[in-house]
Design a protein around this motif. Structure first.
Motif, PDB file in Angstrom:
ATOM      1  N   VAL A 166       0.718  -1.307   0.019  1.00  0.00           N
ATOM      2  CA  VAL A 166      -0.032  -0.107  -0.073  1.00  0.00           C
ATOM      3  C   VAL A 166       0.671   1.280   0.070  1.00  0.00           C
ATOM      4  O   VAL A 166       1.657   1.563   0.941  1.00  0.00           O
ATOM      5  CB  VAL A 166      -0.760   0.021   1.069  1.00  0.00           C
ATOM      6  CG1 VAL A 166      -2.062   1.152   1.292  1.00  0.00           C
ATOM      7  CG2 VAL A 166      -1.842  -1.305   1.302  1.00  0.00           C
ATOM      8  N   GLY A 167       0.498   2.280  -1.131  1.00  0.00           N
ATOM      9  CA  GLY A 167       1.396   3.440  -0.940  1.00  0.00           C
ATOM     10  C   GLY A 167       0.391   4.563  -1.756  1.00  0.00           C
ATOM     11  O   GLY A 167       0.093   4.380  -2.768  1.00  0.00           O
ATOM     12  N   GLY A 168       0.180   5.509  -0.862  1.00  0.00           N
ATOM     13  CA  GLY A 168      -0.861   6.615  -1.541  1.00  0.00           C
ATOM     14  C   GLY A 168      -2.007   6.123  -1.282  1.00  0.00           C
ATOM     15  O   GLY A 168      -2.560   5.213  -0.712  1.00  0.00           O
ATOM     16  N   GLU A 169      -2.986   7.243  -1.741  1.00  0.00           N
ATOM     17  CA  GLU A 169      -4.269   7.135  -1.617  1.00  0.00           C
ATOM     18  C   GLU A 169      -4.954   7.906  -2.527  1.00  0.00           C
ATOM     19  O   GLU A 169      -4.465   9.030  -3.020  1.00  0.00           O
ATOM     20  CB  GLU A 169      -4.867   7.401  -0.181  1.00  0.00           C
ATOM     21  CG  GLU A 169      -4.586   8.787   0.147  1.00  0.00           C
ATOM     22  CD  GLU A 169      -5.100   9.039   1.660  1.00  0.00           C
ATOM     23  OE1 GLU A 169      -5.237   7.996   2.573  1.00  0.00           O
ATOM     24  OE2 GLU A 169      -5.432  10.176   1.913  1.00  0.00           O
ATOM     25  N   ASP A 216     -11.000  13.269  -6.467  1.00  0.00           N
ATOM     26  CA  ASP A 216     -10.327  12.698  -7.479  1.00  0.00           C
ATOM     27  C   ASP A 216     -11.162  12.151  -8.571  1.00  0.00           C
ATOM     28  O   ASP A 216     -10.995  12.239  -9.898  1.00  0.00           O
ATOM     29  CB  ASP A 216      -9.018  11.823  -7.020  1.00  0.00           C
ATOM     30  CG  ASP A 216      -8.130  12.471  -6.344  1.00  0.00           C
ATOM     31  OD1 ASP A 216      -7.666  13.651  -6.898  1.00  0.00           O
ATOM     32  OD2 ASP A 216      -7.818  12.142  -5.364  1.00  0.00           O
ATOM     33  N   LEU A 217     -12.446  11.596  -8.121  1.00  0.00           N
ATOM     34  CA  LEU A 217     -13.434  11.018  -8.944  1.00  0.00           C
ATOM     35  C   LEU A 217     -14.632  10.831  -8.235  1.00  0.00           C
ATOM     36  O   LEU A 217     -14.833  10.404  -7.146  1.00  0.00           O
ATOM     37  CB  LEU A 217     -12.776   9.334  -9.156  1.00  0.00           C
ATOM     38  CG  LEU A 217     -13.520   8.696 -10.157  1.00  0.00           C
ATOM     39  CD1 LEU A 217     -14.086   9.048 -11.428  1.00  0.00           C
ATOM     40  CD2 LEU A 217     -13.384   7.170  -9.958  1.00  0.00           C
ATOM     41  N   GLY A 225      -6.953  10.775 -14.940  1.00  0.00           N
ATOM     42  CA  GLY A 225      -6.244  11.969 -14.622  1.00  0.00           C
ATOM     43  C   GLY A 225      -5.447  11.631 -13.351  1.00  0.00           C
ATOM     44  O   GLY A 225      -5.891  10.955 -12.512  1.00  0.00           O
ATOM     45  N   GLY A 226      -4.437  12.436 -13.286  1.00  0.00           N
ATOM     46  CA  GLY A 226      -3.483  12.242 -12.215  1.00  0.00           C
ATOM     47  C   GLY A 226      -2.875  10.789 -12.002  1.00  0.00           C
ATOM     48  O   GLY A 226      -2.412  10.534 -11.014  1.00  0.00           O
ATOM     49  N   GLY A 227      -2.800  10.117 -13.060  1.00  0.00           N
ATOM     50  CA  GLY A 227      -2.031   8.852 -13.184  1.00  0.00           C
ATOM     51  C   GLY A 227      -2.932   7.760 -12.661  1.00  0.00           C
ATOM     52  O   GLY A 227      -2.636   6.695 -12.465  1.00  0.00           O
ATOM     53  N   GLY A 252      -4.193  -3.110 -15.584  1.00  0.00           N
ATOM     54  CA  GLY A 252      -3.465  -2.117 -14.944  1.00  0.00           C
ATOM     55  C   GLY A 252      -4.311  -0.982 -14.285  1.00  0.00           C
ATOM     56  O   GLY A 252      -3.947   0.085 -13.824  1.00  0.00           O
ATOM     57  N   ALA A 253      -5.718  -1.475 -13.884  1.00  0.00           N
ATOM     58  CA  ALA A 253      -6.370  -0.768 -13.171  1.00  0.00           C
ATOM     59  C   ALA A 253      -5.984  -0.480 -11.745  1.00  0.00           C
ATOM     60  O   ALA A 253      -5.382  -1.569 -10.864  1.00  0.00           O
ATOM     61  CB  ALA A 253      -7.879  -1.393 -13.013  1.00  0.00           C
ATOM     62  N   ASP A 254      -6.181   0.524 -11.119  1.00  0.00           N
ATOM     63  CA  ASP A 254      -5.656   0.917  -9.844  1.00  0.00           C
ATOM     64  C   ASP A 254      -6.854   0.978  -9.057  1.00  0.00           C
ATOM     65  O   ASP A 254      -6.695   0.410  -7.731  1.00  0.00           O
ATOM     66  CB  ASP A 254      -5.243   2.283  -9.815  1.00  0.00           C
ATOM     67  CG  ASP A 254      -3.842   2.642 -10.571  1.00  0.00           C
ATOM     68  OD1 ASP A 254      -2.956   1.825 -10.287  1.00  0.00           O
ATOM     69  OD2 ASP A 254      -3.846   3.591 -11.431  1.00  0.00           O
TER      70      ASP A 254
END
Length: 525
Positions: free
Chosen positions: A215-218, A252-253, A361-363, A387-389
């Motif tokens: 886990v890294g970021g949110e 972000d969404l 957006g935003g990667g 590749g879905a986050d």
């Protein structure tokens, strides 16, 4: 016991008991969510089938038990499909008949230790094969898989990352078989105890050894749930009102539920402009779901459409797996009468041809699914590998608002998240909406799930993860393992029948002729 045996001599009483025994696992699923009951829920059914006097009776016990299982797990369909629910349960119940025959074959009578060991391998494999067959979307899909009952058990979710919901079902059936042996087969309990110990050791080793998602970021995702609002126009107005409340919250969404837009945006550019304005106000793209007749091609589609500040981005996903009878009628020429006895689809929806991963957006990349599709482990696995986050399921269970269906549907997202190591957002029109982290744990409190009585917009801080789970890498390997077990059984049975000497007809012995004092007897004397 003898009195009970005599009472069960009646075929109809025995069939009724089999149906009730098959229905018992329903208590392990939401809403009751007695997850621990799944470890013994099959025991009464197993004990009944092993006492079947004939193989044919065992087939009937399996059929009636399967009927009870399907009807109980899908009982919330009754107000909509009416009598056709019983028809579906009877048709799908047939799948458990061969499994019951195997139960009697290996556990009937006084099984030897060797037969018990074989049962501990064959019976879970047979059950998993049944789940595989009925997972075909044309037969209703993988709703109510036994392993799905463990959606809130953290160690089980960890095992799901190793072998998916398939591994959980396999282990649960193995435990049920072992418990049935301990209850009914007193002289040969050692194999069952050894199997329970082996299951615990193997599960513990997999739990400790399986790689965890890093886990890294949110990211901040907002769910908009309008609640029960009749009509596409008032529903859109309510969604618009709720989305405006998200302005200034740095999301972000924004995700709307299934059928959140009731008109094709090509025919209604005014709606597209209103959503684009919301994207500008909130500073985030809006993922809506359009349920309408397309303007650019014939037919009705259910489509996830991403809309940014300048309008539709061009990212669109058309639902691929449709709900039988709810969105299309299979073999309509034969089963079209279902529309006259329930709320079956009057017109078949059209299918999409491929899954889509959208760049918001935003990667950040998201993989959308629509409603029923979140029940399919292979679809979320495919999106994660592409590749879905974040996995997103847009759903609408308002038809079954006061039933167990909304809670059951939301629970599936926990399994999909754990299997793939990717967080999953389950957004609905009327609840239950929920978000799960990459290990399958529900996010909240303070936010938590959005119940069926809420009309609100909520923001979730969703942890992101990378890395690949064993399930995402290997797929449904427990199913392949089960297939190998059944193949080995078939080869062994075939070889045994070939080696078995054929019994020749006994020679007919002719009695010696009677003699009278050394002389042959005359005919007739």
């Amino acid at each position: 016991m003898k009195t009970l045996g005599r009472w069960l001599d009646s075929p109809w009483r025995r069939s009724a008991v089999a149906a009730v025994a098959g229905a018992l696992p329903m208590l392990a699923f939401p809403a009751p969510s007695l997850w621990w009951f799944a470890y013994v829920a099959l025991v009464p059914w197993l004990l009944l089938v092993r006492t079947a006097p004939t193989g044919r009776r065992a087939l009937y016990d399996g059929w009636w038990g399967g009927f009870g299982f399907v009807l109980a797990v899908h009982h919330w369909l009754l107000p909509n499909l009416h009598v056709f629910t019983f028809v579906l349960a009877a048709l799908l119940g047939v799948l458990w008949a061969p499994w019951a025959w195997l139960v009697r074959r290996f556990l009937g009578g006084a099984p030897s230790p060797g037969r018990i060991v074989a049962a501990l391998l064959v019976l879970p494999s047979g059950w998993l094969t049944v789940e595989l067959v009925r997972s075909w979307q044309g037969l209703g899909g993988p709703w109510g898989m036994l392993g799905a009952s463990q959606w809130q058990v953290e160690p089980a979710l960890r095992l799901a990352s190793v072998g998916g919901v398939w591994l959980l079902s396999l282990l649960l059936v193995a435990v049920n078989v072992a418990v049935a042996v301990l209850v009914a087969v007193r002289p040969s309990r050692t194999p069952a105890l050894a199997a329970l110990l082996a299951t615990v050791v193997a599960a513990s080793a997999a739990w400790a050894w399986a790689p965890r998602p890093h886990v890294g970021g949110e990211t901040r995702v907002a769910l908009v749930q309008p609640g029960v609002v009749p009509g596409p126009g008032p529903r859109f107005d309510r969604e618009e009102q709720l989305t405006r409340q998200l302005a200034g919250q740095a999301v972000d969404l924004v995700v709307w539920g299934e059928s959140s837009v009731g008109h094709d945006l090509g025919d209604r550019p005014d709606l597209a402009r209103r959503i684009a304005a919301l994207s500008r106000e909130t500073g985030a793209p809006v993922l809506v779901n359009v349920d309408a007749r397309r303007s650019d091609r014939p037919g009705i589609y259910k489509s996830s459409v991403l809309i940014g500040p300048d309008g539709p981005t061009g990212d669109r996903y058309d639902k691929m797996r449709l709900v039988p009878f709810g969105e299309y009628v299979p073999f309509r020429s034969l089963l079209g009468w279902a529309t006259s006895v329930g709320e079956a689809a009057a017109e078949d929806r059209r299918r999409g041809s491929r899954q889509v991963v959208m760049d918001v957006g935003g990667g950040l990349r998201v993989g959308p699914m629509v409603c029923f599709e979140s029940a399919f482990p292979d679809m979320s696995r495919s999106l994660a590998r592409d590749g879905a986050d974040v996995l997103v399921a847009q759903s609408a269970t308002s038809t079954f608002q006061q039933s167990w269906a909304p809670a059951q549907h939301a629970s599936l997202a926990a399994l999909r998240a754990a299997e793939t190591g990717r967080p999953m957002v389950h957004a609905t029109l009327t609840g239950v909406s929920a978000v799960y982290g990459p290990e399958g744990r529900r996010i909240g409190p303070p936010v938590g799930p959005v119940g069926t009585d809420a009309s609100t917009a909520r923001v979730y801080e969703v942890p992101l993860a990378d890395g690949v789970t064993l399930y995402a890498r290997l797929g449904a390997w427990p199913v392949y393992l089960a297939g190998l077990v059944l193949l080995a059984l078939g080869l062994a049975e075939g070889g045994r029948s070939v080696r078995r000497p054929r019994r020749s007809a006994p020679e007919r012995r002719v009695p010696p002729a009677r003699t009278v004092r050394g002389s042959p007897a005359r005919p007739g004397r």
